[in-house]
Design a protein around this motif. Structure first.
Motif, mmCIF file in Angstrom:
data_model
loop_
_atom_site.group_PDB
_atom_site.id
_atom_site.type_symbol
_atom_site.label_atom_id
_atom_site.label_comp_id
_atom_site.label_asym_id
_atom_site.label_seq_id
_atom_site.Cartn_x
_atom_site.Cartn_y
_atom_site.Cartn_z
ATOM 1 N N GLU A 83 7.393 0.197 -0.455
ATOM 2 C CA GLU A 83 7.882 1.181 -1.114
ATOM 3 C C GLU A 83 7.132 2.251 -1.836
ATOM 4 O O GLU A 83 7.602 3.288 -1.616
ATOM 5 C CB GLU A 83 9.309 0.469 -1.789
ATOM 6 N N CYS A 84 6.070 1.704 -2.605
ATOM 7 C CA CYS A 84 5.549 2.848 -3.212
ATOM 8 C C CYS A 84 4.180 2.757 -2.720
ATOM 9 O O CYS A 84 3.408 3.798 -3.129
ATOM 10 C CB CYS A 84 5.803 2.075 -4.812
ATOM 11 N N GLY A 85 3.572 1.834 -2.116
ATOM 12 C CA GLY A 85 2.224 1.768 -1.495
ATOM 13 C C GLY A 85 1.169 1.038 -2.693
ATOM 14 O O GLY A 85 -0.139 1.312 -2.464
ATOM 15 N N HIS A 86 1.596 0.657 -3.643
ATOM 16 C CA HIS A 86 0.867 -0.029 -4.711
ATOM 17 C C HIS A 86 0.076 -0.804 -3.947
ATOM 18 O O HIS A 86 0.933 -1.725 -3.356
ATOM 19 C CB HIS A 86 1.496 -0.150 -5.784
ATOM 20 N N VAL A 87 -1.235 -1.190 -4.332
ATOM 21 C CA VAL A 87 -2.020 -2.575 -3.781
ATOM 22 C C VAL A 87 -2.066 -3.586 -4.980
ATOM 23 O O VAL A 87 -2.867 -3.141 -6.088
ATOM 24 C CB VAL A 87 -3.229 -2.114 -3.024
#
Length: 101
Positions: free
Chosen positions: A88-92
């Motif tokens: 959803e946000c692309g945070h790793v």
């Protein structure tokens, strides 16, 4: 004494909600997100830290529910890292993998 018991019950309730969210995520992601959000609010209200078994279900960027294969991607990176990418946000989210020998 009452506050300690309330915290203990909050941890149990949050763990139950997360388990239910993980079980319902493949069929109904909206309900699973609502359950995970409620669990997170309970943990914040009672000022209780997540242990690793609960923390791994939340994105550290958008604080949403992570469910591998549905809205999260899990990869192994060189150097013994586990990478979980939020859909959803692309945070790793990175987790160091250690040897237990």
């Amino acid at each position: 004494m009452k506050r300690r018991e309330a915290k203990r019950e909050a941890v149990q309730t949050a763990a139950t909600l997360i388990e239910m969210a993980a079980a319902t995520a493949p069929s109904d992601m909206d309900l699973a997100k609502a359950q995970a959000s409620l669990a997170r609010r309970i943990m914040l209200k009672f000022n209780v830290r997540y242990d690793w078994s609960l923390r791994r279900f939340f994105c550290h960027g958008c604080k949403g529910l992570l469910y591998p294969g549905i809205n999260a991607r899990v990869r192994l990176a060189p150097g013994r890292f586990l990478l979980v990418t939020c859909g959803e946000c692309g945070h790793v989210n990175r987790k160091k993998i250690t040897k237990h020998a």
